[in-house]
Design a protein around this motif. Structure first.
Motif, PDB file in Angstrom:
ATOM      1  N   MET A   1       0.891  -1.221  -0.114  1.00 52.45           N
ATOM      2  CA  MET A   1       0.040   0.034   0.021  1.00 52.45           C
ATOM      3  C   MET A   1       0.742   1.217   0.071  1.00 52.45           C
ATOM      4  SD  MET A   1      -2.762   1.199   2.699  1.00 52.45           S
ATOM      5  CE  MET A   1      -3.618  -0.089   3.018  1.00 52.45           C
ATOM      6  N   THR A   2       2.051   1.147   0.701  1.00 50.97           N
ATOM      7  CA  THR A   2       2.834   2.486   0.793  1.00 50.97           C
ATOM      8  C   THR A   2       3.447   2.526  -0.630  1.00 50.97           C
ATOM      9  OG1 THR A   2       3.023   1.971   3.202  1.00 50.97           O
ATOM     10  CG2 THR A   2       4.832   3.496   2.089  1.00 50.97           C
TER      11      THR A   2
ATOM     12  N   GLY B   1       1.230   3.857  -2.930  1.00 49.93           N
ATOM     13  CA  GLY B   1       0.924   5.246  -2.691  1.00 49.93           C
ATOM     14  C   GLY B   1       2.117   6.138  -3.306  1.00 49.93           C
TER      15      GLY B   1
ATOM     16  N   THR C   1       1.709   8.899  -6.301  1.00 47.01           N
ATOM     17  CA  THR C   1       1.947  10.215  -6.080  1.00 47.01           C
ATOM     18  C   THR C   1       3.039  10.842  -7.236  1.00 47.01           C
ATOM     19  OG1 THR C   1       1.762   9.836  -3.871  1.00 47.01           O
ATOM     20  CG2 THR C   1       2.739  11.889  -4.133  1.00 47.01           C
TER      21      THR C   1
ATOM     22  N   VAL D   1      -4.763  10.875  -3.061  1.00 46.30           N
ATOM     23  CA  VAL D   1      -5.133   9.408  -2.979  1.00 46.30           C
ATOM     24  C   VAL D   1      -3.537   8.897  -2.688  1.00 46.30           C
ATOM     25  CG1 VAL D   1      -5.710   7.206  -3.837  1.00 46.30           C
ATOM     26  CG2 VAL D   1      -7.223   9.209  -4.099  1.00 46.30           C
ATOM     27  N   GLY D   2      -2.882   9.196  -3.409  1.00 42.57           N
ATOM     28  CA  GLY D   2      -1.462   8.638  -3.206  1.00 42.57           C
ATOM     29  C   GLY D   2      -0.687   8.883  -2.034  1.00 42.57           C
TER      30      GLY D   2
ATOM     31  N   LEU E   1      -2.434   7.014   0.945  1.00 43.28           N
ATOM     32  CA  LEU E   1      -2.127   5.613   0.708  1.00 43.28           C
ATOM     33  C   LEU E   1      -0.765   5.402   1.686  1.00 43.28           C
ATOM     34  CD1 LEU E   1      -2.992   4.224  -2.713  1.00 43.28           C
ATOM     35  CD2 LEU E   1      -4.190   3.448  -0.439  1.00 43.28           C
TER      36      LEU E   1
ATOM     37  N   ILE F   1      -1.351   6.050   5.428  1.00 44.82           N
ATOM     38  CA  ILE F   1      -2.244   5.205   6.159  1.00 44.82           C
ATOM     39  C   ILE F   1      -1.209   3.883   6.167  1.00 44.82           C
ATOM     40  CG2 ILE F   1      -4.019   3.379   5.777  1.00 44.82           C
ATOM     41  CD1 ILE F   1      -5.629   5.698   4.597  1.00 44.82           C
ATOM     42  N   GLY F   2      -0.518   3.423   5.020  1.00 43.99           N
ATOM     43  CA  GLY F   2       0.494   2.400   5.148  1.00 43.99           C
ATOM     44  C   GLY F   2       1.499   2.524   6.041  1.00 43.99           C
TER      45      GLY F   2
END
Length: 98
Positions: free
Chosen positions: A10-11, A14, A18, A39-40, A43, A46-47
């Motif tokens: 996920m990271t 992201g 990005t 969104v990137g 992500l 959050i990751g």
């Protein structure tokens, strides 16, 4: 695939999203690239936060286990009373000499 792999992916997704959206926005400005950039970033955050939280949890569990092991004192646990080594043991022979 376990939770740690999902958070790493996920990271990574992201970061890629990005960088890609930023590059595309520079080449051809469009509002959809701004949304992709946001969104990137989300992500990545959050990751990173979830991964950091998992790492802290695992570290605290390991420290707890280490403290439990230190509380035991010795690797020998006697179930019927305090440990006392035998006095009349046989001779110790090395198998390397045979």
């Amino acid at each position: 695939m376990d939770r740690a792999d999902i958070l790493k992916n996920m990271t990574l997704a992201g970061i890629i999203l990005t960088v890609l959206s930023f590059t595309l926005y520079i080449l051809k400005p469009n509002n959809s690239y701004i949304v992709m950039f946001a969104v990137g970033i989300a992500l990545m955050v959050i990751g990173y936060v979830a991964g950091s939280r998992d790492e802290d949890r695992v570290t605290s569990e390991l420290m707890h286990l280490r403290s439990l092991r230190e509380d035991l004192g010795s690797p020998i646990i006697s179930l019927d009373g305090p440990y006392a080594p035998y006095e009349d043991c046989g001779p110790i022979e090395s198998l390397e000499d045979l």
